[in-house]
Scaffold this active site. Sequence first.
Site, PDB file in Angstrom:
ATOM      1  N   ASP A 240     106.055  36.181 -85.535  1.00  0.00           N
ATOM      2  CA  ASP A 240     105.302  36.802 -86.625  1.00  0.00           C
ATOM      3  C   ASP A 240     104.525  38.025 -86.165  1.00  0.00           C
ATOM      4  OD1 ASP A 240     106.226  34.529 -87.902  1.00  0.00           O
ATOM      5  OD2 ASP A 240     104.369  33.427 -87.550  1.00  0.00           O
TER       6      ASP A 240
ATOM      7  N   GLY B  11     103.422  20.907-109.566  1.00  0.00           N
ATOM      8  CA  GLY B  11     101.972  21.034-109.460  1.00  0.00           C
ATOM      9  C   GLY B  11     101.329  19.679-109.256  1.00  0.00           C
TER      10      GLY B  11
ATOM     11  N   HIS C 257     112.973  18.632-106.464  1.00  0.00           N
ATOM     12  CA  HIS C 257     112.687  20.000-106.032  1.00  0.00           C
ATOM     13  C   HIS C 257     113.950  20.635-105.433  1.00  0.00           C
ATOM     14  CE1 HIS C 257     108.271  20.189-106.537  1.00  0.00           C
ATOM     15  NE2 HIS C 257     108.353  18.883-106.410  1.00  0.00           N
TER      16      HIS C 257
ATOM     17  N   CYS D 270     109.843  19.499-111.661  1.00  0.00           N
ATOM     18  CA  CYS D 270     108.822  18.465-111.454  1.00  0.00           C
ATOM     19  C   CYS D 270     107.773  18.519-112.577  1.00  0.00           C
ATOM     20  CB  CYS D 270     108.194  18.611-110.076  1.00  0.00           C
ATOM     21  SG  CYS D 270     107.293  17.141-109.529  1.00  0.00           S
ATOM     22  N   TYR D 271     106.552  18.989-112.312  1.00  0.00           N
ATOM     23  CA  TYR D 271     105.541  19.128-113.364  1.00  0.00           C
ATOM     24  C   TYR D 271     106.066  20.001-114.494  1.00  0.00           C
ATOM     25  CZ  TYR D 271     101.161  20.348-115.697  1.00  0.00           C
ATOM     26  OH  TYR D 271     100.169  20.537-116.637  1.00  0.00           O
TER      27      TYR D 271
ATOM     28  N   GLU E 174     114.290  23.628-104.636  1.00  0.00           N
ATOM     29  CA  GLU E 174     113.914  24.731-103.758  1.00  0.00           C
ATOM     30  C   GLU E 174     113.798  24.330-102.291  1.00  0.00           C
ATOM     31  OE1 GLU E 174     109.923  23.453-105.681  1.00  0.00           O
ATOM     32  OE2 GLU E 174     112.067  23.269-106.043  1.00  0.00           O
TER      33      GLU E 174
ATOM     34  N   LYS F  98     109.171  32.123 -92.607  1.00  0.00           N
ATOM     35  CA  LYS F  98     109.605  32.355 -91.230  1.00  0.00           C
ATOM     36  C   LYS F  98     111.039  32.856 -91.143  1.00  0.00           C
ATOM     37  CE  LYS F  98     107.570  31.185 -87.942  1.00  0.00           C
ATOM     38  NZ  LYS F  98     106.593  31.848 -87.040  1.00  0.00           N
TER      39      LYS F  98
END
Length: 516
Positions: A230, A55, A172, A82-83, A174, A372
């Site tokens: 998309d 965050g 991170h 992280c945060y 992710e 995506k």
Amino acid sequence: MKDTILIVDFGSQVTKLIARRIREFGVFSQIVPYHQLKKKNIQVDEVKGIIFSGGPNSVDEKFAPKVPKSIYNLNIPILGICYGLQLICKKFGGKVSYSQKREFGKIFLKVKKKSLLFDNTFKVNKEYQVWMSHSDAVKQLPNGFESIASSNSCQSAVVQNTKEKIYGVQFHPEVVHTYKGKEILMNFVKKICRCKKHWNMKSFKNDIIQSIRKKVGNNNVLCGLSGGVDSTVTAVLVHNAIGDQLKCLFVDTGLMRMNEARSIKKLFNENFNIKLDVVNSSKKFLAKLSKVKDPETKRKIIGKQFIDVFERYSNKQKNIKFLAQGTLYPDVIESSSNMGKKSVTIKSHHNVGGLPKNIKFKLLEPLRELFKDEVRKLGKELNIPNELVNRHPFPGPGLGIRILGEITKKNVEILRKADEIFIKKIKERGLYDKIWQAFCVLLPVKTVGVMGDNRTYERICVLRAVTSVDGMTAESFKFPEKFLESCANEIVNNVKGINRVCYDLTSKPPGTIEYE
């Protein structure tokens, strides 16, 4: 009953990536904003693990986001990112403060101790590339916690308290640019939380089709088709749900690539039994954008013009109540990261923040929670041909956000020709499917050149090509130098109005993929 990982969002731009990674493991994940988290709403028989996201705040701020103390007493494994790591350490009595040496982007992590979090990924006394984005750092660990990895500027980059089943990483995992980041998350989900696999794209497809049918009922739907991945997946998905209640419209804004309208109509008619109409509104779009330079204003003008075209078209049809759009989650979070109380706008997307407030349609955005690569998987699940599923992303505002400064018909033609040359050469070299997105940008800057012993004073064209998995992070594609030289030569020699070509090496972050 299904195993669930609960993700507490503290306003990070990449929170949704955590959920996406977990879904890739076949495990259901659910995001909840930190200020909506309550112990009574957590089904402890289903929630097998909790992840605290990153965050933009500092944990020492007066109104810093936090979670109820009762969350720590559920005996459910927790992973702070992280945060999230800093919040955990502060809650248990550690100290967090501003670091003189901030860490953003690629940083090397040195592993000090073994951990179940590192099982089959990181080895002790080895260094590995991770992706950092922080200004604060843990300066003193709370009792019961140990540091198991560090970086040059952060001694407690990974911590654990195995007794409490609490873990924290300053980097991170992710994002795709963290080495073995996906495996680290999998270790938490599968080995620490002991979740079982049960979620997949087929089940998502079936659920969303049922959801569309229920939401639309007997009404008709208009889909704004751009021909990109998309909007194509959106159109086919909605058509699977409601059949001929769907009508598709391609709007030629005058900001499209070379021969785009003709190409899309051909591709669509050859592959789908879906009605597609084409409207040429290029004069109106270019007139409205005349002398406009501000990128946010451009997006809002383009968004409004799209709606005007859709409304005029729908007035000639019967019972169109919904507008279907191929909005993705990255569009949403870049337009406004509002999962927490602190909101940060990166840019307004023409189909999100760029839409006018009062429109006659209800929005139907079945891909709003997807990235995506997930959309491409869904496209394959819907049997959409690879030629369409694997197309590079193309923004709804088109070349309008690749012409920096004023948009004119002349500038559009210059950029369109340069873009066609660049993409053609990429395809000829067999590189198209190795690149996430490639395009040209026209800068509002002129430079002196020389051609045929004469002085020229023309525009700069920037080539941009990136690799990515989800569009949330990206790195520049490493072309051979001679390839870039050949692109520059062909563009300068064939596109009147450009006398200099550059290549953009900026990653995301700190840059975005598009320029505006």
